[in-house]
Design an enzyme around this catalytic site. Structure first.
Site, mmCIF file in Angstrom:
data_model
loop_
_atom_site.group_PDB
_atom_site.id
_atom_site.type_symbol
_atom_site.label_atom_id
_atom_site.label_comp_id
_atom_site.label_asym_id
_atom_site.label_seq_id
_atom_site.Cartn_x
_atom_site.Cartn_y
_atom_site.Cartn_z
ATOM 1 N N GLU A 178 0.792 -1.232 0.000
ATOM 2 C CA GLU A 178 0.000 0.000 0.000
ATOM 3 C C GLU A 178 0.826 1.285 0.000
ATOM 4 O O GLU A 178 0.786 2.058 0.966
ATOM 5 C CB GLU A 178 -0.964 0.003 1.201
ATOM 6 C CG GLU A 178 -1.908 -1.191 1.228
ATOM 7 C CD GLU A 178 -2.989 -1.070 2.294
ATOM 8 O OE1 GLU A 178 -2.906 -0.164 3.133
ATOM 9 O OE2 GLU A 178 -3.931 -1.878 2.278
ATOM 10 N N GLU A 373 -5.312 -8.762 1.073
ATOM 11 C CA GLU A 373 -5.966 -8.424 2.344
ATOM 12 C C GLU A 373 -7.441 -8.175 2.097
ATOM 13 O O GLU A 373 -7.799 -7.464 1.153
ATOM 14 C CB GLU A 373 -5.404 -7.126 2.964
ATOM 15 C CG GLU A 373 -4.074 -7.254 3.614
ATOM 16 C CD GLU A 373 -3.594 -5.928 4.230
ATOM 17 O OE1 GLU A 373 -4.441 -5.102 4.660
ATOM 18 O OE2 GLU A 373 -2.369 -5.729 4.274
HETATM 19 C C1 FCB Z 1 -4.446 -2.059 5.549
HETATM 20 C C2 FCB Z 1 -3.078 -2.400 6.087
HETATM 21 C C3 FCB Z 1 -3.092 -3.411 7.189
HETATM 22 C C4 FCB Z 1 -4.250 -3.224 8.125
HETATM 23 C C5 FCB Z 1 -5.546 -3.132 7.358
HETATM 24 C C6 FCB Z 1 -6.765 -3.006 8.220
HETATM 25 O O1 FCB Z 1 -4.433 -0.772 5.026
HETATM 26 O O2 FCB Z 1 -2.262 -2.874 5.048
HETATM 27 O O3 FCB Z 1 -1.844 -3.357 7.846
HETATM 28 O O4 FCB Z 1 -4.039 -2.122 8.908
HETATM 29 O O5 FCB Z 1 -5.481 -2.051 6.482
#
Ligand code: FCB
Length: 470
Positions: A178, A373
């Protein structure tokens, strides 16, 4: 389209439409779980420093102990294996491997990750390494941080130290997690480490993060030789939907999508920054610090795009009073709240927009994707029998996994899904208040307990795999 799984049908069933070999995983990151911040030669990262700034993090919390994973790693790997996932995505702490961000590798730091890889492979779990999940060595921030060009070269050197030590056994490598968050939350909005608030610095950070990614990717590819290497980057991506069909709302979406998605993916995949965004920035007197040859490096071919998805968003191009410019005279890009169910982060739950996103990524960028994620924080409660009945989280996972399957049906080449997160952990500026784990962590005892969502995830994976064995 927003799917919502009725709570009554949360029994695990085989997910239809996923191919054999679809990758199932759980994800974490170093600073959020490891603790042991002063051990075995690790030096402070920007997060260690930021956590000490009064008011920066909820309750003044920090990652000094976190989930104590550094000391509990073998048991945690057992936990992961018990979930039946085939892949574990974790990040390496740069200040453990290369304290201070320069010079030779720290053998003790590397040893920890070598042991982790051994434990995973012994249990049949594939390691998926992220090189940078936000814990920049503080010394590099002191020397200018990501807005400084040199940091890109430092990152590539660090990547090579890690790759030389682990590349013979680890095939899956993600350079950055990110970069939007690193650049914008860290250097424009001040919400994340290092807490700076200058748009020009943030845009310098964007370019140097991408350059660091590209330089590292190029060197890793060269070094890989005959070793299999699946190389990628992970971006946080969403969707931008105009509130109305007005010109102003569509323009707000162009800007939001441009600054959130195209600013990263256009150079990574097509080797150029989006012209409209370059123009918008020029209108603010900001130029991306691109030098000759940079974009060729940034566009080093990748094998996979990691997608972190939490929610899509609706945008308006005018203030609530109808003005097209904000108090600084800048064009308005205003997120508009919808009447949708929300998580404990107050984030709208929008699984249908994950489908839309994946189909769009396929169309515009044509890389295989993996959801690196996806997950949700909810205010879990522990029942009298010790169980954690988190049906909201289970429904969130079920709806998003269904959205992935739907995206595949619409032609998107999605190859895996990793739940965020394996366990409750240090949620950055929210501290320990927001729990994203499918496993509960009791921070007093460090006891881990499978929430109902973890059992559902485990059984769903099992049933889905069996479909292909019949
Ligand atoms: C993302 C991050 C991760 C976590 C999630 C909820 O932006 O990569 O580390 O904080 O959000």
């Amino acid at each position: 389209m927003n799917l919502v799984t009725p709570r009554s049908s949360l029994q695990p069933v085989a997910v239809q439409g996923l191919p054999a070999g679809f990758r199932w995983g759980v994800a974490t990151s170093s600073y959020q779980i490891e603790g042991a911040v002063g051990e075995d030669g690790r030096t402070p990262s920007i997060w260690d420093t930021f956590c000490r700034v009064p008011g920066a993090v909820h309750n003044g919390e920090h990652g000094d102990v976190a989930c104590d994973h550094y000391h509990r790693m073998p048991q945690d790997v057992e936990l992961i294996a018990g979930l039946g996932v085939d892949t574990y995505r974790f990040s390496l702490a740069w200040p453990r491997i290369q304290p201070g961000g320069r010079g030779p590798a720290n053998a003790k730091g590397l040893d920890f990750y070598k042991r982790l890889v051994d434990e995973l492979q012994d249990r049949g779990v594939t390691p998926w390494i992220t090189l940078y999940h936000w814990d920049l060595p503080q010394e590099l921030e002191d020397a200018g941080g990501w807005p400084a060009r040199d940091t890109a070269y430092r990152f590539a050197d660090y990547a090579m130290l890690a790759y030389e030590a682990l590349g013979d056994r680890v095939e899956h490598w993600t350079t950055l997690n990110e970069p939007w968050c690193s650049a914008m939350l860290g250097y424009a909005y001040g919400a994340h480490a290092p807490g700076r608030t200058d748009m020009r610095d943030a845009m310098g950070a964007v370019h140097h993060l991408l350059l660091g990614h590209g330089l590292a990717a190029r060197r890793m590819r060269e070094a890989a030789g005959d070793n299999p290497l699946e190389l990628g980057i992970t971006l946080n991506l969403g969707t931008a939907t105009p509130e109305t069909d007005s010109e102003a709302d569509r323009e707000a979406c162009r800007r939001a999508d441009g600054m959130g998605t195209r600013l990263y993916l256009d150079p990574i995949v097509h080797g150029r920054y989006p012209e409209d965004i370059v123009r918008d920035l020029a209108d603010q007197g900001i130029e991306l610090p691109v030098q000759d040859g940079d974009l060729e490096a940034v566009a080093t071919p990748l094998d996979v795009l990691g997608v972190n998805f939490y929610r899509g968003a609706l945008f308006s191009g005018v203030t609530e009073d109808g003005s097209p410019t904000d108090t600084d005279g800048l064009p308005v890009v205003r997120g508009v709240e919808r009447d949708l169910p929300r998580t404990a982060m107050d984030w709208e739950i929008t699984p249908g927009e994950l489908t839309d996103l994946l189909v769009r990524l396929q169309r515009d960028y044509a890389l295989p994707t993996v959801i690196t994620e996806n997950g949700a924080a909810f205010d879990d409660t522990v029942a009298a029998d010790g169980s954690v009945p988190d049906s909201d989280r289970t429904a969130y996972l079920a709806d998003h996994i269904a959205a992935v399957s739907e995206a595949r049906a619409q032609g998107a080449d999605v190859r895996g899904y990793f739940a965020w997160s394996l366990m409750d952990n240090f949620e950055w500026a929210y501290g320990y208040d927001k729990r994203f784990g499918i496993v509960r962590v009791d921070y007093d005892t460090q006891e881990r307990t499978l929430k109902d969502s973890a059992k559902w995830y485990r059984d769903t994976i099992h049933l889905t795999r069996n479909v292909h064995q019949d």
